[in-house]
Design an enzyme around this catalytic site. Structure first.
Site, short mmCIF file in Angstrom:
data_model
loop_
_atom_site.label_atom_id
_atom_site.label_comp_id
_atom_site.label_asym_id
_atom_site.label_seq_id
_atom_site.Cartn_x
_atom_site.Cartn_y
_atom_site.Cartn_z
N ASP A 580 0.47 -0.81 0.17
CA ASP A 580 -0.12 -0.06 -0.29
C ASP A 580 0.71 1.24 -0.29
OD1 ASP A 580 -2.08 -2.26 0.02
OD2 ASP A 580 -3.01 -1.01 1.45
N GLU A 804 -3.59 -7.07 13.37
CA GLU A 804 -2.70 -6.88 11.78
C GLU A 804 -1.58 -7.42 12.03
OE1 GLU A 804 -4.83 -4.53 7.46
OE2 GLU A 804 -5.14 -4.16 9.92
#
EC number: 3.2.1.106
Length: 834
Positions: A580, A804
């Protein structure tokens, strides 16, 4: 059709203007001489025709490109015909394949029978409606929750903490018959705190949903209680569902419950919660014998089919049972074909028999877990063994079955041009896949799934073959697989509209190759047979990646689909890379060379070449072998990606580090580019991308580049932290920097388990083979493994979740939770399975 008509009209108009200019020129030439004018006119006519044909040809090519993008690949399936049907795979037909709900089961079918659970604590906040729990959400206050045990097949036990309540949901499947067998649930509700003076009043809502012409026939009992539900579908045949009276936990003593029922047409799966909420509007009294009555909100209480919808819409049937905790309720599905010839009273999987089955399955799970991963034998603590069981169970319990049509923007071959097109529907496809997070990402992600299957295949290779076969079934005619699979109404309802569309020009890291490597090394007959069937699709997928993402010079590669250089972006993101906001060249251009993609393609060429040789695919081997050799040749990677001024491998592109976000009212934060201006150079972003030649074990043990990478990895000023390797150097200008005013850092310093797993695998490898860096690699391996395992364990004990990502500063869990996707790799790290 309409878009094609507009293009044809535009092409015709563009062809008319040169023709008019040609006629004007011809008239001028005619005044100078008729013969010359005739010749000139003929020549111009030829030019016009060539131009017209050229425009027509480009339109045809574009049209064919669109068709191919929306057409499934013609290669034979990697899975047997009807592989998801109860006739072919009865053991997988029923499962907890609805990862986005706290508890539910469905069939592995395009038109499934769905079952699920909702619950609400009555009167928790006087004067306000009870909070109805159903789908896993980040911000609903429920938690921790997750599977203590789940074998991926026939058994699971989950604990859910909700305020003052603790719910335990358990299920067992039993084989038999021709339609996937039977199953039984037990839901136990208890106060969290022992010795609670006042027990809460709780409603459980057990529901069944059909999605078409299936039949549900409820049998009415007394006071709103259903005796059972009879049903029939083409795939399940005849069946019966029974909700047994509640009992005291661990006992068969019945408890008094109050019952309500609701029966309606199926409003659409995303609307089930809202429909129950909207009908939870009537007051009733719960009246246990010898106790004072208590008011509660209940469903209407009639068994007429409310709000009958169009034929084929399906049915939605809910049974509400309300009583005081603690209690247990059992819900049983019996297949007609399994029940035939059996003594129903003695064989029903309820009560003591269900308890014994649950205990037997739990014991079998623990024994199989230790036999598979040997954590106890390897000296890990009881807490670490429990963490490993939870990591595996959460991943297996998150496997879902999805069916539907995704939205695709075809690849026109011209970057940016797809923005001018409308997306189209991809053909309907099934997907059997793990998910990264039940609460936040309850759908399939290509980049994540390869890591998921590294864990799953150690436990159940058949499950991995099923998942890989389904992913390869998504291949379009060009060999592209969309990186995010948003299939079906339930999945689509949880994704913002701007993220629904997948672009057929954009790739994703080919991590499915990681479990393929394990299959190839293990050489199990079932795996090799699968790889033989899957090879045409694997080859097509890799070929598309190699060709479509080719870079500006031979053997270079570039991720298509970087964000545009908008004034609000500090550094345009590269979503297709999976990393990302990891910093890339400050000014995106076609001149970029991306190091991580080059490494993924090198690994792919190596694996596909080896696989082609193993399978005797001589033509493919002749193509892939030389490509792999070229990519792995000494100096090839150095020539394109070694940055002498940085002392590491790096991306290359149009770049300057003189960029920052500054406040410019009223716009807010905007990007300001200073001096020196951008120029073609190596990108000074030291982090995970810099390590990819090491992570994917592409360097020889004697490589002169291995030492500098190990030094950078071990340097606390750069990537080393007490909690794992951070994603970006602590010395980077981008370290922990927001990418926009509203976009916090993501891959800019946090510790991620998937990359730490790859790093540990590489250190384990280089620490065991002879070379000048063997001792250093082995030492770093031991220290990094201890850091990662210790932190994940501590955070799990503190919060009850796997996360995460983890902070490189204090180790705390960050991002979404539970995240039992690739964070479950902590199990393989503990087991030292790489």
């Amino acid at each position: 059709m309409a878009r094609g008509e507009r293009r044809r009209r535009a092409a015709a108009a563009e062809g008319a203007r040169p023709l008019e200019r040609a006629r004007g020129a011809g008239r001028r030439d005619g005044r100078a001489g008729g013969a010359r004018g005739s010749a000139g006119g003929a020549a111009l006519a030829v030019v016009v025709l060539a131009l017209a044909f050229g425009l027509s040809g480009r339109w045809v090519l574009a049209w064919l490109g669109v068709r191919r993008a929306l057409t499934l690949h013609p290669a034979p399936s990697a899975l047997p015909p009807d592989s998801s049907s109860p006739a072919v795979a009865p053991e997988f037909f029923w499962g907890t394949y609805r990862p986005h709900v706290y508890f539910g089961m469905k069939t592995r079918s395009p038109k499934p029978l769905l079952t699920g659970l909702m619950w609400a604590q009555q009167g928790a906040t006087p004067g306000t409606p009870p909070k109805l729990r159903h789908t896993c959400e980040q911000g609903d206050g429920v938690g921790p929750y997750g599977w203590e045990f789940h074998d991926g097949l026939s058994f699971g036990r989950q604990h859910i903490y909700d305020g003052a309540l603790r719910l335990t949901t358990e299920f067992v499947k039993r084989s038999g018959g021709h339609h996937g067998g039977d199953w039984s649930w037990r839901v136990t509700v208890e106060p969290q705190a022992s010795g609670t003076p006042s027990f809460p009043l709780v409603s459980l809502f057990f529901y069944v949903v059909t999605d078409g012409q299936e039949v549900l026939l409820p049998e009415v009992g007394a006071k709103g209680q259903l005796k059972f539900i009879s049903g029939h579908t083409s795939e399940l045949g005849d069946f019966r569902l029974t909700l047994l009276p509640p009992t005291t936990p661990g006992d068969t003593v019945p408890k008094h419950g109050s019952y309500n029922v609701f029966w309606s047409s199926n409003p659409g799966l995303p609307l089930l919660t809202d429909m129950v909420k909207s009908h939870l509007n009537s007051w009733f009294h719960h009246r246990p014998p010898g106790a004072s009555p208590e008011r509660y909100l209940g469903l209407p209480g009639s068994l007429k089919w409310e709000e009958r919808g169009p034929s084929g819409q399906g049915q939605f049937l809910v049974q509400q049972v309300t009583l005081k905790a603690p209690f247990s309720v059992e819900f049983v599905f019996e297949s007609g074909s399994a029940r035939t010839g059996r003594d129903q009273a003695s064989e029903q999987l309820v009560g003591g028999q269900l308890t014994r089955a649950l205990e037997s399955h739990a014991a079998a799970f623990k024994e199989r877990f230790e036999r598979t991963f040997q954590l106890k034998e390897k000296g890990l603590s009881p807490e670490e063994q429990a963490l490993g069981q939870v990591a595996l169970s959460g991943l297996l319990g998150g496997i879902g079955y999805f069916y539907g049509q995704g939205l695709v923007l075809p690849d026109t071959g011209m970057e940016g041009s797809e923005q001018k097109m409308d997306p189209s529907l991809f053909p309907p496809v099934p997907l059997f896949s793990g998910v990264p997070s039940r609460s936040f990402f309850p759908r399939g992600f290509l980049w994540d799934e390869g890591f998921h299957q590294l864990v799953v295949q150690r436990w159940d290779p058949h499950l991995t073959r099923e998942a890989l076969g389904h992913w390869l079934g998504l291949l379009n005619a060009d060999g592209w697989i969309g990186r995010e699979q948003i299939l079906g109404d339930e999945a689509r309802a949880r994704v913002p509209p701007e993220f629904l569309v997948q672009r057929a020009a954009h790739a994703n890291p080919p991590t499915l190759l990681l479990p393929v490597i394990h299959m190839l090394e293990g050489r199990a007959p079932e795996d090799l047979a699968f790889l033989r069937r899957a090879f045409p699709r694997l080859h097509a997928w890799f070929s598309w990646l190699h060709q479509s993402q080719a870079g500006p010079v031979p053997l270079s590669y570039r991720w298509r689909g970087r964000d545009l250089a908008l004034p609000t972006l500090l550094n345009p993101k590269t979503l297709p890379s999976g990393l990302d906001d990891y910093p890339r060249a400050s000014h995106p251009s076609a001149a970029e060379r991306h190091l991580d993609l080059r490494c993924w393609v090198t690994l792919g060429a190596r694996v596909l070449s080896q696989l082609a040789e193993e399978l005797g695919e001589t033509e493919a081997a002749a193509e892939l072998g030389p490509l792999a050799a070229s990519l792995e040749a000494a100096g090839s990677l150095d020539e394109l990606h070694w940055a002498p001024e940085l002392g590491v491998f790096a991306d290359f592109g149009n770049h300057t580090k003189a960029v920052q976000l500054k406040s410019r009212p009223p716009q807010g934060l905007v990007r300001v580019v200073g001096r020196p201006p951008a120029r073609l150079q190596y990108v000074d972003a030291l982090g995970y991308v810099s390590l990819f030649p090491l992570l994917l074990q592409l360097l020889e043990p004697s490589s002169p580049r291995l030492g500098p990478l190990l030094d950078v990895l071990a340097d606390s000023r750069h990537l080393w932290s007490p909690f794992g390797l951070r994603s970006l150097s602590a010395s980077s200008l981008f370290y922990k920097q927001r990418n926009t005013e509203h976009d916090p850092p993501y891959w800019r310093g946090a510790v991620w388990l998937n990359i730490n797993y790859l790093a540990l695998g590489a250190l384990h490898h280089y620490g065991r083979v002879e070379g000048p860096h063997k001792v250093q690699a082995a030492k770093l391996y031991r220290e990094l493994r201890a850091n990662v395992v210790s932190n994940v364990r501590q955070q799990y004990q503190a919060t009850g979740f796997l996360w995460e990502q983890y902070s490189d500063q204090d180790g705390r869990g960050m991002g979404c939770r539970p995240f039992q996707g690739w964070t479950s790799l902590v199990l393989l790290i503990m087991a030292e399975e790489y």
